[in-house]
Write a protein that holds these residues in place. Sequence first.
Motif: not given
Length: 395
Positions: A359-368
């Motif tokens: 929710p902090w950055y709409p252009t960021v995607r997370l790979f966990r």
Amino acid sequence: MSGAAELEAQGHAHLAAGRPEEAERCARQALAAGGGAVSLWHLLAVTLRVQGRVTESLKVYTLMVDRLPGNLTIRFELAELLLLLGDFERGWREYRYRYNMVHTMPLERKVQRPRWDGRPIPDRTLLIHDEQGYGDTFQFLRMVAWAKRRSQARIVLQINHEQVSFARRLKGMDWGGADALVLRGVLPPPFDAHCEMMSLPMAMGLQLSDLPNQDRGWTPYLTPDPARVKRWGRRLKSLPRPLVGLVWAGRPTHLNDANRSMSLERLAPLAQTGATFLALQKGPAADQASSPPPGMRIERLSDAIADFEDTAAILTHADLLVSVDSAPVHLAGALGRPAWVMLPHVPDWRWLLERDDTPWYPTVRLFRQPARGDWDSVIRDIAGTLRGLGGGRRG
């Protein structure tokens, strides 16, 4: 040494060696034998958190805080756990203890004015000062304009030298941001109240739902320096696309750096994606770009990157940033540039749990990491997704 003390020592040794399951066994065995020291409960809570059993860990932390409300280290660790779980209301409240621990007390800025509590203070001056790391400042700069609107005060923003130029261009300054800027270490003008930048969420009661998103007209709040953008455009224009910024290690002095950083060699699968990688890495790990994995097309830019302004300009031209959890991720997000973040199994609190967006950055995607230490799965996912972007495609 008593049996409980010996088991506790063994538990800490297992934890330091990366064996939290064995550390948990030691803690539970000591507790079952009648050892009730808070240090044993603390060891148990930490081992559960490291294993990703966050809800179980939270129960132990809550129990400890209820019984020992004056143990501020435990309260701060509870805060990070609550924020990781998205419980912002309780999390921000406990987070205020970050400068009340023995090892952090020297870091607190002693201010002889009350801390702002979120209420309007029209016709008065509010000093907001940055703190902690560069990524934290990039992330929370957005709240300066929000504090301006809420407080109805004159805002003086005190900020470090490395990021002051971004603050000067902060979107919203013309409609409610800082009225004056002063460098950290320089005496600010008179003020009536103060607030650390990362205490603004507590003062304003920030909830996840308050964060603007793409559907609600979210726009980047930082902008790059046009002159730097032009300069880097000339340097990068002849490189084959896609251009992918790459950061594989964070600041070595960070307490959790061993859990979040890796070597460039480990990113060898990315060499087969057809991308041109722009090594944005700074610090000791930057030298690894001189001997990249076989087949990896990489441009070592670290020697030409003088500051974050250069990084921002490069990100403006790059199609994507691929990075561990580090300050360039927050810079990319604040600029509205696409970024993919490689996260450990139990990440820093700001990335929450079990989601591939933030929710902090709409252009960021997370790979966990699907399991503790499993960077290989993360890198395979990154490589496969990156191949799917196609050569020459802009982000």
